[in-house]
Design a protein around this motif. Structure first.
Motif, PDB file in Angstrom:
ATOM      1  N   TYR A  89       0.774  -1.384  -0.048  1.00  9.48           N
ATOM      2  CA  TYR A  89      -0.024   0.213  -0.106  1.00  9.48           C
ATOM      3  C   TYR A  89       0.801   1.254   0.062  1.00  9.48           C
ATOM      4  O   TYR A  89       1.138   1.792   1.192  1.00  9.48           O
ATOM      5  CB  TYR A  89      -0.948   0.096   1.227  1.00  9.48           C
ATOM      6  CG  TYR A  89      -1.638  -1.396   1.460  1.00  9.48           C
ATOM      7  CD1 TYR A  89      -2.791  -1.750   0.802  1.00  9.48           C
ATOM      8  CD2 TYR A  89      -1.338  -2.199   2.379  1.00  9.48           C
ATOM      9  CE1 TYR A  89      -3.447  -2.745   0.956  1.00  9.48           C
ATOM     10  CE2 TYR A  89      -1.933  -3.383   2.718  1.00  9.48           C
ATOM     11  CZ  TYR A  89      -2.907  -3.655   1.886  1.00  9.48           C
ATOM     12  OH  TYR A  89      -3.721  -4.798   2.313  1.00  9.48           O
ATOM     13  N   MET A  92       0.403   4.168   2.143  1.00  9.34           N
ATOM     14  CA  MET A  92       0.219   3.947   3.792  1.00  9.34           C
ATOM     15  C   MET A  92       1.174   4.904   4.681  1.00  9.34           C
ATOM     16  O   MET A  92       2.076   5.117   4.425  1.00  9.34           O
ATOM     17  CB  MET A  92       0.524   2.470   4.019  1.00  9.34           C
ATOM     18  CG  MET A  92       0.086   2.143   5.652  1.00  9.34           C
ATOM     19  SD  MET A  92       0.064   0.472   5.754  1.00  9.34           S
ATOM     20  CE  MET A  92      -1.591   0.204   5.356  1.00  9.34           C
ATOM     21  N   ARG A 110      -4.557   4.382   6.147  1.00  9.11           N
ATOM     22  CA  ARG A 110      -4.746   4.456   4.996  1.00  9.11           C
ATOM     23  C   ARG A 110      -5.810   5.325   4.782  1.00  9.11           C
ATOM     24  O   ARG A 110      -6.964   5.230   5.363  1.00  9.11           O
ATOM     25  CB  ARG A 110      -4.593   3.258   4.271  1.00  9.11           C
ATOM     26  CG  ARG A 110      -3.414   2.659   4.167  1.00  9.11           C
ATOM     27  CD  ARG A 110      -3.858   1.178   3.519  1.00  9.11           C
ATOM     28  NE  ARG A 110      -4.260   1.279   2.080  1.00  9.11           N
ATOM     29  CZ  ARG A 110      -4.997   0.536   1.256  1.00  9.11           C
ATOM     30  NH1 ARG A 110      -5.742  -0.311   2.011  1.00  9.11           N
ATOM     31  NH2 ARG A 110      -5.331   0.773   0.109  1.00  9.11           N
TER      32      ARG A 110
END
Ligand code: ATP
Ligand code: ZN
Length: 647
Positions: A89, A92, A110
């Motif tokens: 991700y 993040m 997130r």
């Protein structure tokens, strides 16, 4: 290069060139030590294995099998987790990470949705790749500006950097590939040592622990050098979970708490209520036999009562705010029962002949515990304390204290409680807000309690800052399933409240004297005690406490129900908690259900039993059954109930 002097734990001193590392030092001692070492401890502070030492100091080598060594290992695993997450991700943001007693966690956030347990597989795959590639982990000391540049728009790590730099300009970060961990937690340089790991769970966690901040997502995991250690840890966690009174409370239908209706305000279901009622009757009878007089007093009182007692000044944080009745009266819901029992004491003129005067009550009280601290039944906001107050003359203190301890020991034996530590709790002399300010009173009462304990020859440990605001105490510390420590019983010495309420008794000299109070809770609160024994018995309560003591199962309802019912009726007439399972289910299923519900006795009755006037008895947790006459079973059951014991 200049030499520096390194002192070892045994006092030996050796010289090394400045810039030497813990790794070098370990190697200079032995190859095997070097192999086992994971960090150093320089002047008491953990440092990386490869961190240069520039000045004289005392060193300890931290090895991988120690708790601190494992924490270094888990910090490394947390770093690998962060790195993996930042790749899976890229948007993040990261909060804090740390090692725990059994693993590690990392806080994440997130914008586009949170991490969930469903994502563990892909995150774990990425972690495996990182470990396999053995991407090195590097400790860097950067300027604040350099560090800020590395974390981009991550506001949490920016805050961590600013916090670490403080007034200065230096920040310690760890770097693995492109991932930056803003933390001083010591780590291993090579992640390949992480042979096995497991991501465990996610839970909400407020940024910096304050509920006014963002809620982040905390990812928990654990890791080990060997598979067998990971397996053992997972087994330990399963055991703790199976023992957790909140899990058992739900499975056995004992109680529930519904935050929508009231956080920390438990509802006792019939099963839990039966256990509680049994404990309450037991302890009231026991206390009456031991010279206590049981009373009932109101949970509400004018707020002035708590001003006079000192609770208003020293305990207000834990109290519910007073209720304004609109006519000038302010009513407070009590956080403790002591002022109520003092009213009872004061209601009559007391003579030395009445002392020790022992008042007791299953006293309901309310405390505004922090929402984050609330846990099932073990920490709640409404609770009923097995409370008691002994009013004694000063020369009776020691004897009364011993008498209370003797009562406590007997109660613990009846419940089979063995795993506890005794703690003598003193005030923190610096904290004049929390503790009543009277040095002489504290010195005297702390000395007295210690003297009594030494006299009794009991083992104990001492803790500063754990006393009640009015005096020192002896606490019985027990462990919860999840490993936390809690106070169960408590005995507290108090010179203050008698003074504040101007309590008196007439001595044998005909003069007025001031009594001393001893506050004590043996069974603790019904809530915490029930939580504790639920975990201790793992939900398999001894027969005297079990909500359902006997289940009778007819082999065939249409043929054997009447016989089953007759047995149940004859025993329930003697207060046995017994019922017939006459549902239209298979016998095997019913027997299993009785085991799942941890019912101490299951009786199966069929043609043979009806013909012979017998029952087939199966004890909880055993596979075999024994056939006996109805009378034999009755005798066995009654003896079991009276024995209190856990068979
Ligand atoms: P703690 O330090 O656990 O908050 P305390 O020292 O404030 O407790 P006391 O005033 O001595 O507690 O209360 C007597 C007993 O009541 C404690 O020993 C504990 O067993 C139990 N108890 C205290 N607070 C709670 C609570 N919030 N929920 C359940 N039981 C409690
Ligand atoms: Zn009290």
């Amino acid at each position: 290069m200049a030499n520096i002097k390194i002192t070892f734990p045994d006092g030996a001193v050796k010289e090394f060139a400045a810039g030497v590392t813990t790794e070098d030092i370990a190697k200079s001692i032995s190859v095997s030590l070097a192999k086992k070492s994971v960090a150093g401890k320089l002047n008491g502070l953990l440092i990386d294995l490869k961190q240069p030492i520039e000045a004289d100091g005392a060193i300890e080598i931290v090895t991988k099998d120690s708790q601190e060594g494992m924490e270094v290992f888990w910090n490394t695993a947390a770093m690998v987790l962060g790195n993996a997450l930042s790749q899976v991700y890229p948007d993040m943001h990261f909060g804090v990470d740390a090692a725990t007693e059994h693993g590690f966690y990392l806080d994440t956030n997130r914008v586009a949705g949170q991490v969930s347990e469903g994502d563990f597989e892909k995150i774990s795959k990425k972690m495996e790749e990182i470990i396999k590639a053995n991407e090195p982990i590097e400790r860097l000391v950067l300027s604040k500006e350099e560090a800020l540049r590395l974390v981009g728009d991550d506001q949490y790590r920016q805050e961590l950097i600013n916090d670490q730099a403080g007034e200065g300009d230096q920040v310690v970060v760890y770097l693995q590939g492109k991932f930056v961990d803003v933390s001083r937690n010591v780590k291993l340089a090579e992640p390949k040592v992480i042979k096995c790991f497991q991501l465990l769970s996610v839970a909400g966690a407020y940024w910096l622990g304050s509920d006014e901040n963002d809620m982040l997502q905390r990812v928990y995991g654990t890791a080990f050098y060997k598979q067998k250690d990971l397996d053992a840890e997972l087994a330990r966690q399963k055991e703790a979970h199976d023992r957790d009174h909140r899990v058992l409370g739900n499975d056995l239908d004992l109680f529930f708490v519904d935050p929508e209706v009231g956080n920390g305000l438990p509802y006792w279901m019939p099963n839990g209520s039966t256990i509680r009622r049994t404990i309450e009757r037991y302890i009231v009878d026991k206390e009456v036999a031991d010279g206590y007089e049981h009373v009932y007093t109101p949970v509400l009182a004018n707020v002035d009562l708590y001003k006079q007692s000192g609770h208003w000044d020293h305990y207000r944080e834990d109290m519910f705010p007073p209720m304004d009745m609109g006519d000038g009266e302010l009513l407070e819901i009590r956080p403790m029962n002591c002022p109520s029992h003092i009213q009872i004491y004061k209601h009559h003129k007391r003579s030395y002949r009445e002392l020790p005067l022992r008042l007791a009550e299953l006293g309901m009280m309310h405390r505004y515990e922090k929402s984050g601290a609330l846990t099932g039944l073990s920490r709640v906001r409404e609770m009923t304390l097995n409370d008691g107050h002994s009013f004694v003359s000063p020369d009776q203190i020691q004897e009364e204290f011993k008498k209370i301890i003797r009562l406590m020991v007997e109660v613990y034996e009846d419940f089979d409680i063995k795993d506890y530590r005794l703690r003598l709790s003193y005030r923190d002399p610096e904290n004049t807000e929390k503790y009543f300010d009277d040095d002489e009173m504290w010195e005297k009462s702390q000395r007295m309690l210690k003297g009594a304990m030494d006299d009794l020859g009991l083992e104990y440990f001492e803790a500063e800052g754990e006393a009640a605001f009015y005096g020192p105490k002896l606490d019985v510390q027990t462990k919860t399933a999840l490993g936390g420590e809690e106070t169960l019983s408590t005995i507290q010495l108090d010179f203050l409240l008698p003074q504040r309420f101007d309590l008196k008794y007439i001595g044998d000299d005909g003069e007025e004297h001031r009594p001393v109070m001893i506050h004590r809770g043996i069974i603790s609160t019904m809530e915490r005690f029930t939580a504790y024994i639920t975990e201790m018995y793992k939900g398999a309560f001894p027969t005297w406490l079990a909500p359902h003591q006997v289940k009778v199962i007819p082999v065939k309802n249409e043929l054997h129900y009447d016989y089953a019912k007759e047995i149940a009726n004859s025993l329930s007439a003697h207060q046995v908690r017994i019922s017939v399972d006459d549902r239209n289910e298979k016998m095997g299923y019913k027997i299993r259900q009785a085991q799942v519900n941890k019912i101490p006795y299951t009786l199966v009755v069929g043609d043979q039993e009806v013909a012979d006037g017998t029952v087939s008895v199966r004890r909880y947790g055993e596979d075999n059954t024994t056939t006996m006459t109805k009378d034999e079973f009755r005798n066995l059951l009654f003896a079991d109930i009276e024995s209190y014991s856990r068979n």
